[in-house]
Design a protein around this motif. Structure first.
Motif, PDB file in Angstrom:
ATOM      1  N   ALA A  50       0.847  -1.194   0.000  1.00 29.82           N
ATOM      2  CA  ALA A  50       0.000   0.000   0.000  1.00 29.82           C
ATOM      3  C   ALA A  50       0.881   1.241   0.000  1.00 29.82           C
ATOM      4  O   ALA A  50       1.801   1.349   0.807  1.00 29.82           O
ATOM      5  CB  ALA A  50      -0.902  -0.002   1.231  1.00 29.82           C
ATOM      6  N   PRO A  51       0.636   2.169  -0.903  1.00 30.98           N
ATOM      7  CA  PRO A  51       1.511   3.339  -1.013  1.00 30.98           C
ATOM      8  C   PRO A  51       1.212   4.396   0.050  1.00 30.98           C
ATOM      9  O   PRO A  51       0.851   5.511  -0.266  1.00 30.98           O
ATOM     10  CB  PRO A  51       1.235   3.855  -2.430  1.00 30.98           C
ATOM     11  CG  PRO A  51      -0.156   3.416  -2.719  1.00 30.98           C
ATOM     12  CD  PRO A  51      -0.393   2.150  -1.960  1.00 30.98           C
ATOM     13  N   ASP A 106      10.185  -4.070  -2.435  1.00 23.60           N
ATOM     14  CA  ASP A 106      10.533  -3.137  -3.507  1.00 23.60           C
ATOM     15  C   ASP A 106       9.544  -1.999  -3.384  1.00 23.60           C
ATOM     16  O   ASP A 106       8.341  -2.197  -3.580  1.00 23.60           O
ATOM     17  CB  ASP A 106      10.378  -3.806  -4.872  1.00 23.60           C
ATOM     18  CG  ASP A 106      11.596  -4.638  -5.244  1.00 23.60           C
ATOM     19  OD1 ASP A 106      12.610  -4.554  -4.529  1.00 23.60           O
ATOM     20  OD2 ASP A 106      11.526  -5.365  -6.250  1.00 23.60           O
ATOM     21  N   CYS A 107      10.037  -0.826  -3.049  1.00 26.21           N
ATOM     22  CA  CYS A 107       9.107   0.229  -2.641  1.00 26.21           C
ATOM     23  C   CYS A 107       8.547   1.000  -3.832  1.00 26.21           C
ATOM     24  O   CYS A 107       9.294   1.578  -4.617  1.00 26.21           O
ATOM     25  CB  CYS A 107       9.792   1.191  -1.670  1.00 26.21           C
ATOM     26  SG  CYS A 107       8.639   2.384  -0.999  1.00 26.21           S
ATOM     27  N   PRO A 108       7.223   1.002  -3.949  1.00 28.33           N
ATOM     28  CA  PRO A 108       6.605   1.773  -5.035  1.00 28.33           C
ATOM     29  C   PRO A 108       6.498   3.256  -4.702  1.00 28.33           C
ATOM     30  O   PRO A 108       6.068   4.042  -5.538  1.00 28.33           O
ATOM     31  CB  PRO A 108       5.213   1.155  -5.143  1.00 28.33           C
ATOM     32  CG  PRO A 108       4.891   0.694  -3.752  1.00 28.33           C
ATOM     33  CD  PRO A 108       6.203   0.304  -3.116  1.00 28.33           C
ATOM     34  N   LYS A 117      -6.036   9.374   1.542  1.00 30.75           N
ATOM     35  CA  LYS A 117      -7.416   9.393   2.026  1.00 30.75           C
ATOM     36  C   LYS A 117      -8.364   9.891   0.941  1.00 30.75           C
ATOM     37  O   LYS A 117      -9.457   9.365   0.772  1.00 30.75           O
ATOM     38  CB  LYS A 117      -7.540  10.311   3.242  1.00 30.75           C
ATOM     39  CG  LYS A 117      -7.128   9.643   4.532  1.00 30.75           C
ATOM     40  CD  LYS A 117      -6.954  10.631   5.657  1.00 30.75           C
ATOM     41  CE  LYS A 117      -8.268  11.113   6.225  1.00 30.75           C
ATOM     42  NZ  LYS A 117      -8.055  11.901   7.450  1.00 30.75           N
ATOM     43  N   ARG A 118      -7.916  10.886   0.221  1.00 29.91           N
ATOM     44  CA  ARG A 118      -8.766  11.448  -0.830  1.00 29.91           C
ATOM     45  C   ARG A 118      -9.038  10.394  -1.911  1.00 29.91           C
ATOM     46  O   ARG A 118     -10.176  10.216  -2.349  1.00 29.91           O
ATOM     47  CB  ARG A 118      -8.090  12.680  -1.445  1.00 29.91           C
ATOM     48  CG  ARG A 118      -9.001  13.504  -2.341  1.00 29.91           C
ATOM     49  CD  ARG A 118      -8.406  14.867  -2.668  1.00 29.91           C
ATOM     50  NE  ARG A 118      -7.038  14.802  -3.185  1.00 29.91           N
ATOM     51  CZ  ARG A 118      -6.738  14.445  -4.430  1.00 29.91           C
ATOM     52  NH1 ARG A 118      -7.691  14.128  -5.277  1.00 29.91           N
ATOM     53  NH2 ARG A 118      -5.486  14.417  -4.828  1.00 29.91           N
ATOM     54  N   LEU A 119      -7.971   9.674  -2.291  1.00 32.21           N
ATOM     55  CA  LEU A 119      -8.151   8.634  -3.305  1.00 32.21           C
ATOM     56  C   LEU A 119      -9.151   7.579  -2.833  1.00 32.21           C
ATOM     57  O   LEU A 119     -10.032   7.162  -3.579  1.00 32.21           O
ATOM     58  CB  LEU A 119      -6.801   7.973  -3.637  1.00 32.21           C
ATOM     59  CG  LEU A 119      -5.810   8.831  -4.434  1.00 32.21           C
ATOM     60  CD1 LEU A 119      -4.466   8.118  -4.550  1.00 32.21           C
ATOM     61  CD2 LEU A 119      -6.363   9.148  -5.820  1.00 32.21           C
ATOM     62  N   LYS A 129      -3.499   2.966  -8.611  1.00 28.70           N
ATOM     63  CA  LYS A 129      -3.439   4.328  -9.134  1.00 28.70           C
ATOM     64  C   LYS A 129      -2.015   4.817  -9.395  1.00 28.70           C
ATOM     65  O   LYS A 129      -1.793   5.609 -10.306  1.00 28.70           O
ATOM     66  CB  LYS A 129      -4.145   5.243  -8.119  1.00 28.70           C
ATOM     67  CG  LYS A 129      -3.994   6.730  -8.353  1.00 28.70           C
ATOM     68  CD  LYS A 129      -4.940   7.222  -9.439  1.00 28.70           C
ATOM     69  CE  LYS A 129      -4.717   8.726  -9.673  1.00 28.70           C
ATOM     70  NZ  LYS A 129      -5.376   9.176 -10.890  1.00 28.70           N
ATOM     71  N   LEU A 130      -1.075   4.291  -8.600  1.00 31.26           N
ATOM     72  CA  LEU A 130       0.305   4.807  -8.604  1.00 31.26           C
ATOM     73  C   LEU A 130       0.723   5.488  -9.896  1.00 31.26           C
ATOM     74  O   LEU A 130       0.891   4.850 -10.928  1.00 31.26           O
ATOM     75  CB  LEU A 130       1.288   3.667  -8.309  1.00 31.26           C
ATOM     76  CG  LEU A 130       1.627   3.465  -6.839  1.00 31.26           C
ATOM     77  CD1 LEU A 130       2.648   2.363  -6.689  1.00 31.26           C
ATOM     78  CD2 LEU A 130       2.110   4.748  -6.196  1.00 31.26           C
TER      79      LEU A 130
END
Lengths: 347, 140
Positions: A50-51, A106-108, A117-119, A129-130
Motif C-alpha cells: 500500500a503506497p 521493492d518500494c513503489p 485518504k482522498r483517493l 493508481k500509482l
C-alpha cells in the motif's frame, strides 16, 4: 492483481514455522495501519505494498523491542527507508533485532496521508493508481534508495508483473528453501529488474538533483520564508523516528522563560516572534538527527502547514554524513560517527 | 556612524581555554573586549544548540575553545566536540548560513598569548564579514 500472491507468501512464513508473527500494513477505513498478526487467517487483507506510510515502521519495531527483545519471532515487513531507520535505531539502542526477521519490499513510493485518504474517498484503489496525479510524497519522489537492503527476504516486484522473493541473508536463504514453490521461483520473474531499477533510479536522482539545487544555499531570507508558517507544534519531532529522546529539551523547562526574558528580547529586537525559537528548533533538530536521518519524510507528512522539510533535512543530513563517509542505515556494523572519533582529523 | 564591533560568544573549556583567558588577564596581555566568555566544563559539553542559540540571539561569531587533541581532561571530549562542530558548520554551510561565524580552536591553559591572538584574529575576520543578520531578525 499482481499483489494477490503476497499474502500467501506471508502466510507460509508463519505456517512453515519461520516466524511466529508478521508485522505488516493492513487497511482500516480510509488508510492503512501497521498490524501485528499471529492468526494467519487475518492476513488475507494485508497490504505490504500500500503506497502509504502512516508512521515509520521502524518506530513500531522500536516500540515493541525497546524494553525487552522480542520473544516471538516477528517477520517485519518494512520499506527500504524503514529498514534503514531500524538499523539506526538499533545502533542508538532504541530497538533490538533479536528474533526480528526483516522482510523488505521493492518500494513503489507513498502518497501523503491526505492524498491517500482522498483517493480512497473517491473510490480509487491507491495501489492501482500509482502514477503522477496526485504526485508521490516528496520523500518518495526524490528517493534513490527504493530497493531494500539489509533484509532477510524481500518481496520483490521490480522488473516483473508478479511478486517474487529474494533472499539477503543466510537466514533468508534457508527460509526461501523451505518455501518450496516460492523458493523455486519463476525464472521469468524479475528478469527486467536491473533495467527497471536503473531507469527508476535515474528519474529519482534527477528529481533530487532539482530539489536539492533549490534547497542548497537557500540563505536566511529563503529559510525564513520557508519556515514562516511554522506554528511550533513539534509534530515533525513527534513523528521523527530518529528523534527518540524521551524528553526533548525543547519541551523541557529550559524552554519555559520568565516574562523578563521576553521583555529583554523584544526590547533588543523591536518586535519578537512568539512562540519563540522557531528557527532554533529546526536548526537544532537538523544537527541532532543529521547522522541518522534516513529521509523517510515523516516530518514533512506530519506538518500541518505543509512546510517542505524533507528537502532541507535530506540535504543537510547527507552533507553531514558525507563528512564521515557514513550513510544512515547502510550497515549495522558501521558506528555512528558522533559516538567515535579519529585522533587526527579536521585539522 | 560607529564602527561595527562584533560580539563574540566564547565557549571556553575550564581546563584550558578559560584558564588561558585568565592567564592573559593576569599577564596583562590585552585582548579585545568583543568576547563574552562562557566557561564550560569541556568543549565536548557544547551542544550545537548553544551555538545556534548564540547566533540567533545576536552573537556575530561563536568561538568553541578546548584542549589540544590528546590533552582533554576527560580523555576525548574535544574529539567529540570537533566532530559535532564539523556537523554544525556543514549544516549551516549547506543552507547558506555563514558557517565562518563558528570557529573551533585548541588553546592550552598556558597559552595566554594564543588566546589573545585568537580573539583578535576572530574579531578582525568578523569585522570584515559584517554584522550577523540572522541575530537581528525578529522573525526567526
Amino acid at each position: 492483481m499482481r499483489f494477490e500472491e503476497v499474502n500467501g507468501m506471508l502466510r507460509e512464513l508463519v505456517e512453515e514455522d519461520i516466524v511466529d508473527q508478521i508485522l505488516v500494513l493492513k487497511p482500516v477505513g480510509q488508510g492503512v495501519v501497521h498490524a501485528l498478526v499471529e492468526d494467519v487467517n487475518t492476513l488475507s487483507d494485508a497490504s505490504p505494498f500500500a503506497p502509504l506510510m502512516p508512521v515509520n515502521g521502524a518506530a513500531i519495531v522500536s516500540q515493541i523491542t525497546r524494553l525487552t527483545p522480542s520473544e516471538k519471532r516477528i517477520g517485519v515487513v518494512l520499506r527500504p527507508c524503514e529498514i534503514r531507520t531500524l538499523i539506526e535505531l538499533v545502533k542508538l539502542k532504541q530497538a533490538s533485532l533479536e528474533n526480528i526477521f526483516v522482510i523488505g519490499i521493492d518500494c513503489p513510493g507513498t502518497y501523503s496521508l491526505r492524498d491517500y485518504k482522498r483517493l480512497v474517498d473517491e473510490g480509487v484503489d491507491p495501489i492501482e493508481k500509482l502514477g503522477k496525479d496526485p504526485p508521490l510524497s516528496t520523500a518518495c519522489r526524490v528517493c534513490e534508495r527504493f530497493e531494500p537492503q539489509n533484509f532477510d527476504l524481500a518481496l520483490s516486484t521490480f522488473g516483473s508483473d508478479k511478486v517474487y522473493l529474494r533472499y539477503g541473508s543466510e537466514r533468508g536463504k534457508a527460509a526461501l528453501e523451505k518455501l518450496g514453490r516460492w523458493g523455486e521461483g519463476d525464472k521469468e520473474r524479475g528478469k527486467d529488474r536491473e533495467r527497471d531499477v536503473s531507469q527508476m533510479r535515474e528519474r529519482k536522482l534527477k528529481a533530487w538533483s532539482d530539489l536539492s539545487g533549490d534547497v542548497s544555499k537557500m540563505g536566511l531570507d529563503k529559510l525564513d520564508h520557508t519556515l514562516s508558517t511554522c506554528i511550533n507544534c513539534y509534530n515533525c519531532m513527534a513523528v521523527c523516528p530518529i528523534c527518540y529522546c524521551q524528553e526533548c529539551i525543547f519541551k523541557s523547562s529550559t524552554f519555559r522563560y520568565e516574562s523578563d526574558k521576553y521583555a529583554r528580547w523584544v526590547k533588543r529586537k523591536g518586535s519578537f516572534r512568539v512562540p519563540a525559537d522557531t528557527l532554533l528548533f529546526h536548526l537544532t533538530r537538523m544537527n541532532h538527527v543529521s547522522m541518522s536521518c534516513t529521509a523517510c519524510g515523516m516530518c514533512e507528512q506530519a506538518c500541518p502547514s505543509d512546510i517542505p522539510l524533507l528537502g532541507i533535512f535530506k540535504l543537510t543530513s547527507q552533507g553531514a554524513q558525507k563528512l564521515f563517509d557514513y550513510e544512515a542505515g547502510r550497515s549495522i556494523d558501521e558506528e555512528i560517527p558522533l559516538v567515535v572519533y579519529e585522533e587526527e582529523e579536521f585539522e | 556612524m560607529d564602527e561595527f564591533e562584533p560580539k563574540i560568544v566564547g565557549f571556553c573549556c575550564r581546563w584550558c581555554a578559560a584558564s588561558a583567558a585568565d592567564l592573559a588577564g593576569v599577564s596583562r596581555i590585552e585582548y579585545p573586549s568583543n568576547i563574552r566568555i562562557i566557561r564550560v566544563m569541556c568543549s565536548g559539553a557544547v551542544d550545537p544548540l548553544y551555538v545556534i542559540r548564540a547566533l540567533l540571539e545576536g552573537a556575530d561569531g561563536v568561538l568553541i575553545a578546548g584542549c589540544h587533541p590528546g590533552d582533554c581532561h576527560y580523555t576525548n571530549g574535544n574529539y567529540r566536540a570537533r566532530r559535532r562542530m564539523a556537523v554544525l558548520t556543514s549544516v549551516l554551510k549547506d543552507l547558506g548560513l555563514e558557517e565562518e561565524r563558528v570557529r573551533v580552536e585548541w588553546i592550552g591553559a598556558d597559552e595566554g598569548k594564543t588566546f589573545a591572538k585568537t580573539v583578535k584574529n576572530m574579531r578582525d575576520e568578523l569585522k570584515k564579514l559584517g554584522p550577523n543578520r540572522i541575530g537581528r531578525r525578529w522573525s526567526v
